[in-house]
Design a protein around this motif. Structure first.
Motif, mmCIF file in Angstrom:
data_model
loop_
_atom_site.group_PDB
_atom_site.id
_atom_site.type_symbol
_atom_site.label_atom_id
_atom_site.label_comp_id
_atom_site.label_asym_id
_atom_site.label_seq_id
_atom_site.Cartn_x
_atom_site.Cartn_y
_atom_site.Cartn_z
ATOM 1 N N ASP A 86 0.853 -1.192 0.000
ATOM 2 C CA ASP A 86 0.000 0.000 0.000
ATOM 3 C C ASP A 86 0.892 1.246 0.000
ATOM 4 O O ASP A 86 2.008 1.226 0.500
ATOM 5 C CB ASP A 86 -0.983 0.001 1.169
ATOM 6 N N CYS A 120 2.292 5.067 9.102
ATOM 7 C CA CYS A 120 1.905 3.650 9.190
ATOM 8 C C CYS A 120 2.925 2.755 8.494
ATOM 9 O O CYS A 120 2.747 1.550 8.416
ATOM 10 C CB CYS A 120 0.504 3.440 8.619
ATOM 11 N N HIS A 122 3.824 2.611 5.268
ATOM 12 C CA HIS A 122 3.560 2.134 3.911
ATOM 13 C C HIS A 122 4.753 2.432 2.986
ATOM 14 O O HIS A 122 4.912 1.780 1.950
ATOM 15 C CB HIS A 122 2.253 2.734 3.378
ATOM 16 N N GLU A 155 -5.151 2.638 1.341
ATOM 17 C CA GLU A 155 -5.514 1.616 2.338
ATOM 18 C C GLU A 155 -6.163 2.269 3.544
ATOM 19 O O GLU A 155 -7.127 1.754 4.114
ATOM 20 C CB GLU A 155 -4.279 0.811 2.759
ATOM 21 N N GLU A 156 -5.628 3.434 3.945
ATOM 22 C CA GLU A 156 -6.139 4.089 5.159
ATOM 23 C C GLU A 156 -7.567 4.610 4.973
ATOM 24 O O GLU A 156 -8.246 4.909 5.948
ATOM 25 C CB GLU A 156 -5.221 5.251 5.566
ATOM 26 N N HIS A 183 3.114 -6.055 6.629
ATOM 27 C CA HIS A 183 2.992 -4.757 7.297
ATOM 28 C C HIS A 183 4.055 -4.610 8.364
ATOM 29 O O HIS A 183 4.318 -5.549 9.108
ATOM 30 C CB HIS A 183 1.608 -4.585 7.929
#
Ligand code: ZN
Ligand code: ZN
Length: 424
Positions: A86, A120, A122, A155-156, A183
Motif C-alpha cells: 500500500d 503507518c 507504507h 488503504e487508510e 505490514h
C-alpha cells in the motif's frame, strides 16, 4: 504448491544481490518518507514505482482505480504470485526529528489543509516490494513463473483495494495462485511473524445522528436536548462489549467523536456520534451493530426525540484471515531462511483492505508482520515494562521504523515468500 523448506537454494541465489541494492533502496525509502501522499493522491509515489518497475523490465500498468500500479514479470511457465504494497500516508504532523522527516501538507477529501506523514510505514512496504521486484528481475535463472507487484492506493481510506477491483483489476493481470502482503509493526526490526487464520480484525465506522428540539439554553423545558441524549448513548454503549459479548471473544467498540451544539446558551437540534467497531468474527460484528441500533433507538425514545436516528456505516474493513496452506508454506520458508527471527504473531486489533483483492480473485492469501522498532530500544523498554510508552506504534507522530534491518528483512521476506511458489 512447491514445498518450501526443501530447497533454500533459490532464496540464497536471488538474495545474493541484496547488499548491492541497499544504498539505492535506502534512498528510495528516505525519499518516499520525506514526500508522503494521502490516499488517492499518491501520484509522486506511483510515478516512482512505475519508473522503477519499467527499469527492471516489468510490464507496467498505471492509474488503476486512482493511482494504483501493477507490474508483471513473466519468467516462463510456473505459478503466479501477487504481492501487494500500500502506498498512502496519513494526516499526521511528524515529530520524529529524523533528517528525512516529512514537512508536507495536503488537502484532504473534506477540503481541509492537513499535515501528511508516513505514520503507518507504507513507505517501508513500497521500498521492500520494489527491492524484491528488482532482485527477482535480476535473477531469472533462479525461479520460474510470473511475479505481479501490485501497489495499492488509499488503504487508510478503506477503499483503495476496492477502486482497483472496480477498475477491472481481474482483467488486467493473470490470475495469481496466491496473494501476499506484509505490514511493518512495532516489534524488533529483523524479526518477522506469520499467523494462520484470523490475523487482523474487521473494522467498521458508524456515524449516528440523533435528533432533538432546539431551544434557548435558559428554556430547557421547550427542548429535547440532543447533547444529553448523546451522552446517555455514549455511557450505555460501554455495556455492549462488557455485558453482551461472550467473555474472551475479541471486540472493541469505541466512540471516537461526539459533536453537538454551537454555543453555551443554545440547545441544539441534533448531535452526531462516530463509532468504531473491531471484531474477528462476522457474528460478533453483527451482534454489536444490532446492539448499537437498539440502544440508540431506545435512548431516542426515552428522551422523546422528535425523529428517528440516522445510521451510516462507512470505512468497512473485512477480517484478514490467512489461508492455512499458504501460511504454512510461507512460515516454513521463513524459518528456513530467517531461523529464529521468524516467529508466530498474535492476532492484531488493526484492520486492512488487502484481503478484498484475493477474495475478489478467488485466490488464497497470507499476510504477515515485520518488525520496525530499534531492537536495542525495544529490549530496554521490554525490560523496563514500558513498551507501550517508549515504542511508538503505527499512526503515532513519532512512528519511525529503523531503516535497517527493517528494509533488509522486509525485502528478503517478500522474496522468500514468493519463492515458496516460484523457486526451484
Ligand atoms: Zn495504518
Ligand atoms: Zn498501514
Amino acid at each position: 504448491m512447491m514445498a518450501a523448506g526443501d530447497d533454500s537454494g533459490s532464496p540464497v541465489r536471488v538474495l545474493a544481490g541484496q547488499a548491492a541494492i541497499t544504498a539505492w533502496q535506502q534512498d528510495v525509502y528516505r525519499s518516499l518518507h520525506a514526500h508522503p501522499e494521502l490516499g488517492h493522491q499518491e501520484t509522486r509515489t506511483a510515478a516512482t514505482v512505475a519508473e522503477a518497475l519499467r527499469g527492471f523490465g516489468f510490464e507496467v500498468q498505471e492509474k488503476i482505480g486512482t493511482t494504483g500500479v501493477v507490474g508483471i514479470l513473466k519468467n516462463g511457465d510456473g505459478p503466479t504470485v501477487l504481492m501487494r504494497a500500500d502506498m498512502d500516508a496519513l494526516p499526521v504532523a511528524e515529530t520524529t526529528g529524523l533528517d528525512y522527516a516529512s514537512t508536507e501538507h495536503s488537502t484532504d477529501s473534506d477540503g481541509n489543509e492537513v499535515p501528511v506523514m508516513h505514520a503507518c510505514g507504507h513507505d517501508v512496504h513500497v521500498a521492500c516490494l520494489l527491492g524484491a521486484a528488482r532482485l527477482l528481475a535480476a535473477t531469472p535463472g533462479s525461479w520460474r513463473g510470473t511475479y505481479i507487484a501490485l501497489f495499492q492506493p488509499a488503504e487508510e481510506l478503506a477503499d483503495g483495494a476496492d477502486v482497483m477491483l472496480k477498475d477491472a483489476l481481474a482483467e488486467k493481470i493473470p490470475r495469481p495462485d496466491v496473494a501476499l502482503a506484509q505490514h511493518v509493526l512495532p516489534f524488533p526490526a529483523g524479526h518477522l511473524g506469520t499467523r494462520e487464520g484470523a490475523f487482523l480484525s474487521s473494522g467498521d465506522s458508524m456515524r449516528v445522528t440523533v435528533w432533538g428540539r432546539g431551544s434557548h439554553g435558559s428554556m430547557p423545558q421547550l427542548s429535547v436536548d440532543p447533547v444529553v441524549l448523546a451522552s446517555m448513548i455514549v455511557v450505555r454503549l460501554q455495556s455492549v462489549v462488557a455485558r453482551e459479548i461472550t467473555p474472551g471473544e475479541f471486540a472493541v467498540l469505541t466512540v471516537g467523536r461526539i459533536a453537538g451544539g454551537s454555543k453555551s446558551n443554545i440547545i441544539s437540534d441534533h448531535a452526531v456520534l462516530e463509532l468504531n467497531i473491531r471484531t474477528f468474527s462476522e457474528t460478533t460484528r453483527a451482534a454489536i451493530v444490532a446492539a448499537i441500533r437498539r440502544i440508540v433507538q431506545g435512548e431516542c425514545e426515552a428522551s422523546g426525540s422528535p425523529q428517528p436516528p440516522d445510521f451510516e456505516l462507512y470505512d468497512h474493513y473485512p477480517v484478514t484471515s490467512n489461508d492455512a496452506d499458504a501460511t504454512q508454506a510461507v512460515a516454513a520458508a521463513f524459518r528456513n531462511y530467517f531461523g529464529e527471527r521468524a516467529v508466530t504473531l498474535d492476532r492484531q486489533s488493526a484492520s486492512e483492505d488487502f484481503s478484498e483483492i484475493p477474495d475478489a480473485l478467488g485466490v488464497p492469501y497470507t499476510y504477515w508482520g515485520i518488525g520496525g522498532a530499534d531492537p536495542d530500544a525495544y529490549a530496554r523498554a521490554l525490560e523496563a515494562g514500558t513498551v507501550a510508552v517508549d515504542i511508538p506504534a503505527n499512526h503515532s507522530p513519532n512512528f519511525a521504523p529503523v531503516i535497517e534491518p527493517t528494509l533488509e528483512t522486509g525485502t528478503a521476506a517478500a522474496v522468500v515468500a514468493a519463492l515458496a511458489w516460484l523457486g526451484e
